[in-house]
Design an enzyme around this catalytic site. Sequence first.
Site, PDB file in Angstrom:
ATOM      1  N   HIS A  36      40.860  -5.609  -9.362  1.00 36.24           N
ATOM      2  CA  HIS A  36      40.861  -5.127 -10.262  1.00 36.24           C
ATOM      3  C   HIS A  36      40.261  -3.164 -10.023  1.00 36.24           C
ATOM      4  CE1 HIS A  36      36.755  -6.225  -9.489  1.00 36.24           C
ATOM      5  NE2 HIS A  36      36.386  -5.643  -9.968  1.00 36.24           N
ATOM      6  N   HIS A  49      39.320  -9.316 -16.069  1.00 40.63           N
ATOM      7  CA  HIS A  49      39.456  -8.164 -15.744  1.00 40.63           C
ATOM      8  C   HIS A  49      40.101  -7.421 -15.094  1.00 40.63           C
ATOM      9  CE1 HIS A  49      36.593  -7.977 -12.253  1.00 40.63           C
ATOM     10  NE2 HIS A  49      36.502  -6.818 -12.738  1.00 40.63           N
ATOM     11  N   HIS A  92      34.261   1.990  -8.859  1.00 42.51           N
ATOM     12  CA  HIS A  92      34.666   0.788  -7.228  1.00 42.51           C
ATOM     13  C   HIS A  92      36.056   0.211  -7.586  1.00 42.51           C
ATOM     14  CE1 HIS A  92      33.068  -2.229 -10.186  1.00 42.51           C
ATOM     15  NE2 HIS A  92      34.364  -3.401  -9.483  1.00 42.51           N
ATOM     16  N   HIS A  99      28.095 -11.664 -10.421  1.00 42.23           N
ATOM     17  CA  HIS A  99      27.650 -11.433 -11.819  1.00 42.23           C
ATOM     18  C   HIS A  99      28.454 -11.937 -12.805  1.00 42.23           C
ATOM     19  CE1 HIS A  99      29.068  -7.291  -9.648  1.00 42.23           C
ATOM     20  NE2 HIS A  99      30.416  -7.926 -10.072  1.00 42.23           N
ATOM     21  N   TYR A 131      29.456  -4.368  -3.110  1.00 40.65           N
ATOM     22  CA  TYR A 131      29.890  -4.079  -3.297  1.00 40.65           C
ATOM     23  C   TYR A 131      29.145  -3.241  -1.678  1.00 40.65           C
ATOM     24  CZ  TYR A 131      29.745  -3.603  -8.046  1.00 40.65           C
ATOM     25  OH  TYR A 131      29.860  -3.926  -9.415  1.00 40.65           O
ATOM     26  N   GLU A 139      34.702  -3.021  -3.595  1.00 42.11           N
ATOM     27  CA  GLU A 139      34.269  -4.490  -4.118  1.00 42.11           C
ATOM     28  C   GLU A 139      35.048  -5.696  -3.433  1.00 42.11           C
ATOM     29  OE1 GLU A 139      34.107  -5.452  -8.173  1.00 42.11           O
ATOM     30  OE2 GLU A 139      32.310  -7.016  -8.343  1.00 42.11           O
TER      31      GLU A 139
HETATM   32 FE   FE2 Z   1      34.183  -4.974  -9.847  1.00 42.27          FE
END
Ligand code: FE2
Lengths: 317, 113
Positions: free
Chosen positions: A153, A209, A223, A255, A264, A274
């Site tokens: 993503h 996502h 990112h 997260h 990151y 990431e």
């Molecule tokens: Fe991400």
Amino acid sequence: MSISGVLRIGHINLRVLDMEAALDHYTNILGMKQTDADDHGNIYLKCWDEVDKYSVILSKADKAGMDHIAYKVASEAELNTYAQRIRDYGIEVAEEAAGTLLSCGPSLRFTLPSGHVMRLYAEKEQLGTAVGTTNPPPWPTDYPGIKAHWLDHALLMCELNPEKGVNTVARNSEFMRDALDFFLTEQVMVGPDGDIQAATWMACTNTPHDIAFVGAPKSGLHHCAFFLDEWYDVLKAADWMAMNNVKIDVTPQRHGITRGYTIYFFDPSGNRNETFAGLGYMASPDRPPITWTEDQLWRGIFYHTGEEAGEFTSVYT
Amino acid sequence: MLMRGRRWLVEIEDTDESFRCEENEHLLQGMLRMGKKGIPSGCHGGGCGVCKIRILDGEAEFGVMSAEHVNGEERERGYALACRTWPRSDLRIRVVGKMARNVLRPKRKYGFV
Ligand SMILES: [Fe+2]
Ligand code: FES
């Protein structure tokens, strides 16, 4: 989730300041392989577990950042439908001939309300995964680095200035929902009345996502993320980065939003990468979206400390 | 055995502070070692522009840096990104832009901004 419509993220085109250093990073750190190059000096790479010819395009430029992001659509007929729907939504669409994107069929090019360029295409030459489709081993032995599975993503920073009435997070999200059939999985709501949508996570597949939008003073790339299996892979990936002096922004952690396991870090031109591991949860359009409130938003981003880590808001390209 | 490079003294004009920086490390690495809070440690790749400085005095060697954050004209006037700057003499610098602002970061009104 889509078995038609937009299938998945297709590729990201990154601007890099130093091509040699960038290529070294995306191959020897991330474990991608170069699959092609074009007359303009752009370099095309894929991860071992991807079937399509490339998921990253590197373009030499004097500024870092993202040139465009592309998503793959299930069929050319649906691509044409999307062209119409994007126009009906009120956004201009350039219809590009086959080959405009290397080894791809016709594509659509348009600009999100945040200013980011997005493309859709239905066809890209397939090279297959590195392990094939007959009695495949679970992973290939001849890929270097952290052996990322696939581009997972991207998170785009989108201009947000409520005092001037600017919220391109909300406008992008509405467009992605109404014109491209993405659905909202999570959001951050801020402001005195908690009614300003300051960040969104949206999916077209059943991962939490396929794209995310976060409010920022100026639009840019926060990112792009690459998939790893699990927590231990994330740990070993960070080891490999440290051994190779990769600049890590945030060390392995979780997260709250999407539940992903993350690192990151930066490519040699300053574009943030990431690693994203874990299922998170099975996203679905009928699963109610999750909301994070302003007082808990850093819990959402970095679950353990609940505080901003690294340079999440201040550094992006 | 790794040869240690020469160490140079870098003075930050705005704060009257200084740090030592080796020839083979960039100014941002040296600056971060001062242990001072608020120094933004960004991409270390010349891309994000968070470590912008102006060199007032001294010699340095530079790596490629994003034109979005330091343009040609600024380069001539001594502006540079600390993470793309290697000292070749003692230096006197000034921190600018986000680098200066970050030390007195204002409270955010809308979550991320
Ligand atoms: Fe991400
Ligand atoms: S830290 Fe990003 S440009 Fe220096």
